[in-house]
Design an enzyme around this catalytic site. Structure first.
Site, PDB file in Angstrom:
ATOM      1  N   GLY A  59      72.861  43.220 -12.496  1.00  0.00           N
ATOM      2  CA  GLY A  59      71.969  43.593 -11.390  1.00  0.00           C
ATOM      3  C   GLY A  59      72.408  44.896 -10.750  1.00  0.00           C
ATOM      4  O   GLY A  59      73.429  45.486 -11.125  1.00  0.00           O
ATOM      5  N   THR A  99      73.540  45.443  -7.696  1.00  0.00           N
ATOM      6  CA  THR A  99      74.793  45.346  -6.932  1.00  0.00           C
ATOM      7  C   THR A  99      75.976  45.381  -7.897  1.00  0.00           C
ATOM      8  O   THR A  99      77.000  46.034  -7.630  1.00  0.00           O
ATOM      9  CB  THR A  99      74.817  44.049  -6.093  1.00  0.00           C
ATOM     10  OG1 THR A  99      73.529  43.850  -5.497  1.00  0.00           O
ATOM     11  CG2 THR A  99      75.864  44.119  -4.999  1.00  0.00           C
ATOM     12  N   ASP A 105      70.207  36.603  -5.566  1.00  0.00           N
ATOM     13  CA  ASP A 105      68.912  36.872  -4.926  1.00  0.00           C
ATOM     14  C   ASP A 105      68.856  36.236  -3.553  1.00  0.00           C
ATOM     15  O   ASP A 105      68.227  36.784  -2.644  1.00  0.00           O
ATOM     16  CB  ASP A 105      67.782  36.361  -5.827  1.00  0.00           C
ATOM     17  CG  ASP A 105      67.790  37.093  -7.156  1.00  0.00           C
ATOM     18  OD1 ASP A 105      67.638  38.330  -7.138  1.00  0.00           O
ATOM     19  OD2 ASP A 105      67.996  36.455  -8.194  1.00  0.00           O
ATOM     20  N   GLY A 153      68.924  35.133 -10.996  1.00  0.00           N
ATOM     21  CA  GLY A 153      68.016  35.247 -12.126  1.00  0.00           C
ATOM     22  C   GLY A 153      66.863  36.206 -11.890  1.00  0.00           C
ATOM     23  O   GLY A 153      65.988  36.327 -12.743  1.00  0.00           O
ATOM     24  N   GLU A 209      74.788  34.149 -16.913  1.00  0.00           N
ATOM     25  CA  GLU A 209      75.577  34.238 -15.673  1.00  0.00           C
ATOM     26  C   GLU A 209      76.179  32.885 -15.305  1.00  0.00           C
ATOM     27  O   GLU A 209      77.338  32.804 -14.899  1.00  0.00           O
ATOM     28  CB  GLU A 209      74.693  34.764 -14.538  1.00  0.00           C
ATOM     29  CG  GLU A 209      74.316  36.229 -14.737  1.00  0.00           C
ATOM     30  CD  GLU A 209      73.264  36.737 -13.761  1.00  0.00           C
ATOM     31  OE1 GLU A 209      73.084  37.958 -13.688  1.00  0.00           O
ATOM     32  OE2 GLU A 209      72.610  35.920 -13.097  1.00  0.00           O
TER      33      GLU A 209
END
Ligand code: 5RP
Length: 222
Positions: free
Chosen positions: A30, A32, A85, A96, A104
């Protein structure tokens, strides 16, 4: 850079402090995590190797000289670092959004310590505003979706998306996630579901949360 990206970057920079040298680690997926890979690479800290959860993370790891290893070649990972999230006060998460939650969850479960990195917009009092990603075998998509409707959800196929495992993802709105442990199990019991994005059985151990007022390191508030 947007304010949210700045906060993501601050959380990622702080998380590097929790990475032990000369150990195997796991790395999530992702935007981040992209900041985390960059920060780890630039920190000069040396890890023995890192298990990646996506081609996107593998590519960045290679750019920053972080050696990639396969999960099957290591016994344990000292830490796993990943975004979310949504994350609640028990450090249970919805993940996800990037479609990588199956890998993950596997890699998170192989790690002694899960460090979640997030900006303050992700910290919620109740999980469930973010649609829950459910990875499904394509053949079973409609059948699974009907079961998800019975659970109170409104599933929507993520159009044009295939996971790294070649599966489809349905994003489910409207589910009551007030009992995340049982909902994680209930969805995974539906035949055709690979895994869903609830991380209740494997919450994070630490949350590195970047707020406008500074970066906080939180444990589960039980
Ligand atoms: C990917 C994930 C990500 O951790 C989650 O979507 C957060 O992403 P970002 O850091 O880009 O906000 O679960 O599958």
């Amino acid at each position: 850079m947007s304010r949210q990206d700045q906060l993501k970057r601050e959380a990622a920079l702080k998380a590097v402090e929790f990475v032990p040298e000369n150990e195997y680690i796991g790395i999530g997926t992702g935007s981040t995590v992209d900041f985390f890979i960059e920060a780890l690479g630039q920190s000069g800290k040396k890890v023995k190797g890192a298990v990646s959860t996506s081609p996107r993370s593998s590519e960045l790891m290679s750019l920053y000289g972080i050696p990639e290893i396969h999960l099957n070649d290591v016994m344990r990972l000292a830490v796993y670092v990943d975004g979310a999230d949504e994350v609640n006060h028990l450090l249970q998460m919805i993940k996800g959004g990037g479609g990588a939650h199956v890998r993950e969850k596997i890699v998170a479960n192989a790690a002694d310590r899960f460090i979640c990195i997030a900006d303050e917009s992700k910290y919620v009092s109740r999980l469930g505003r973010f649609p829950l990603p459910v990875e499904v075998v394509p053949l079973a998509r409609s059948m699974v979706s009907r079961q998800l409707v019975k659970l109170g959800g409104r599933p929507e196929l993520r159009i044009g998306f295939r996971s790294a495992g070649g599966n489809e993802i349905v994003d489910v709105e409207g589910l009551d996630l007030s009992q995340p442990l049982s909902m994680e199990d209930e969805i995974n019991r539906i035949t055709g579901v690979i895994d869903n994005g609830l991380f209740a059985h494997r919450p994070a151990d630490l949350l590195v949360l970047a707020r406008a007022s500074g970066v906080e390191v939180l444990k589960a508030q039980v």
